[in-house]
Write an enzyme that holds these catalytic residues in place. Structure first.
Site, PDB file in Angstrom:
ATOM      1  N   GLU A 116       0.863  -1.179   0.000  1.00  0.00           N
ATOM      2  CA  GLU A 116       0.000   0.000   0.000  1.00  0.00           C
ATOM      3  C   GLU A 116       0.898   1.228   0.000  1.00  0.00           C
ATOM      4  O   GLU A 116       1.733   1.412   0.883  1.00  0.00           O
ATOM      5  CB  GLU A 116      -0.983   0.009   1.170  1.00  0.00           C
ATOM      6  CG  GLU A 116      -0.388  -0.231   2.537  1.00  0.00           C
ATOM      7  CD  GLU A 116      -1.419  -0.082   3.649  1.00  0.00           C
ATOM      8  OE1 GLU A 116      -2.253   0.846   3.596  1.00  0.00           O
ATOM      9  OE2 GLU A 116      -1.372  -0.894   4.593  1.00  0.00           O
ATOM     10  N   ASP A 165      -3.314   7.377  11.547  1.00  0.00           N
ATOM     11  CA  ASP A 165      -1.895   7.057  11.639  1.00  0.00           C
ATOM     12  C   ASP A 165      -1.255   7.625  12.897  1.00  0.00           C
ATOM     13  O   ASP A 165      -1.588   8.724  13.348  1.00  0.00           O
ATOM     14  CB  ASP A 165      -1.162   7.589  10.408  1.00  0.00           C
ATOM     15  CG  ASP A 165      -1.576   6.867   9.137  1.00  0.00           C
ATOM     16  OD1 ASP A 165      -1.528   5.623   9.153  1.00  0.00           O
ATOM     17  OD2 ASP A 165      -1.960   7.526   8.162  1.00  0.00           O
TER      18      ASP A 165
END
Length: 256
Positions: free
Chosen positions: A48, A59
């Site tokens: 990815e 994140d």
């Protein structure tokens, strides 16, 4: 070939698959290129590639910093598309996906973004802040193009919710191993085993497990419970501390 079928075919010869994650432009596209080459040479199945965004809400601090630095370096969405096409052409055994946040897709134009993703040879997208209830048009375009719009299970998902999400998913399901953001160590215990058993009951798509998977022991524990281990933050930290050349041995060691 349909991504789910391809991954299942690979599982005939591998006990578990690997997916890795890179932030495009961090620390540079040149280093990204070197790292991807080592990943491909050591048997990574999917990669990815994250198109940087200023507020990557799923994140943790390592990937957040990488996003911010890449943007500071001047990376553009067009740079990401051109680089992605180069990688998909250079490494045909790897299945590439774009990971990003919906603001990037919306600003580019949803249909245009997805068509370009397909045209450069990618197999799907991972957009963590686009729930399926708000993504009907994206799902429809992806279906028409043969792209896999990866959907998520989480430990707080009910069995009913998992079945609903699975009905809209293609390719594989991304099973978030724990609450929170990327980068923190995940405890691989009985509760995770029970959660993955619920995931398995909800779909016949391959299961990819991410968030805090970083060691050979983590990958080994997932064998028989999931189909693909996702390695993200650990690779970025390794490149930061030891350089791109350390990635190949690290990846090879995950499956020893």
């Amino acid at each position: 070939m349909d991504l789910a079928i391809e991954l299942k075919n690979r599982l005939h010869t591998k006990p578990i698959l690997l997916m890795t994650h890179l932030v495009l432009g961090y620390p540079s596209l040149r280093i990204n290129r070197e790292v991807i080459a080592q990943m491909a040479a050591n048997g990574v199945d999917c990669i990815e590639l994250q198109i940087p965004f200023s507020e990557p809400i799923a994140d943790g601090p390592v990937i957040l910093k990488a996003n911010q630095q890449s943007l500071k370096n001047g990376i553009s969405v067009e740079d990401c598309f051109r680089f992605g096409q180069e990688m998909a052409t250079a490494f045909p055994t790897v299945r590439f996906l774009f990971m990003t946040y919906y603001n990037i897709v919306f600003k580019y134009g949803e249909e245009a973004f997805l068509r370009r993703t397909k045209e450069i040879g990618f197999c799907g997208t991972i957009i963590p802040d686009l729930p399926p209830e708000e993504g009907a048009s994206s799902l429809a375009v992806s279906e028409a193009l043969g792209l896999a719009p990866i959907q998520f299970f989480t430990p707080t998902s009910t069995n009913e919710r998992m079945r609903e999400v699975a009905g809209l998913a293609r390719g594989f399901i991304y099973c978030v191993a724990r609450r929170g953001v990327t980068g923190e160590q995940t405890t691989l215990d009985d509760s995770l085993t029970a959660y993955l058993a619920r995931c398995r009951q909800a779909t016949d798509l391959p299961l990819a497990v991410g968030f805090g998977i970083s060691r050979r022991e983590d990958v080994a524990m997932l064998r028989g419970k999931a189909d693909m281990a996702v390695i993200g933050t650990a690779t970025i930290q390794l490149v930061d501390s030891q350089g791109a050349d350390a990635v190949g041995p690290f990846i090879a060691g995950l499956l020893d």
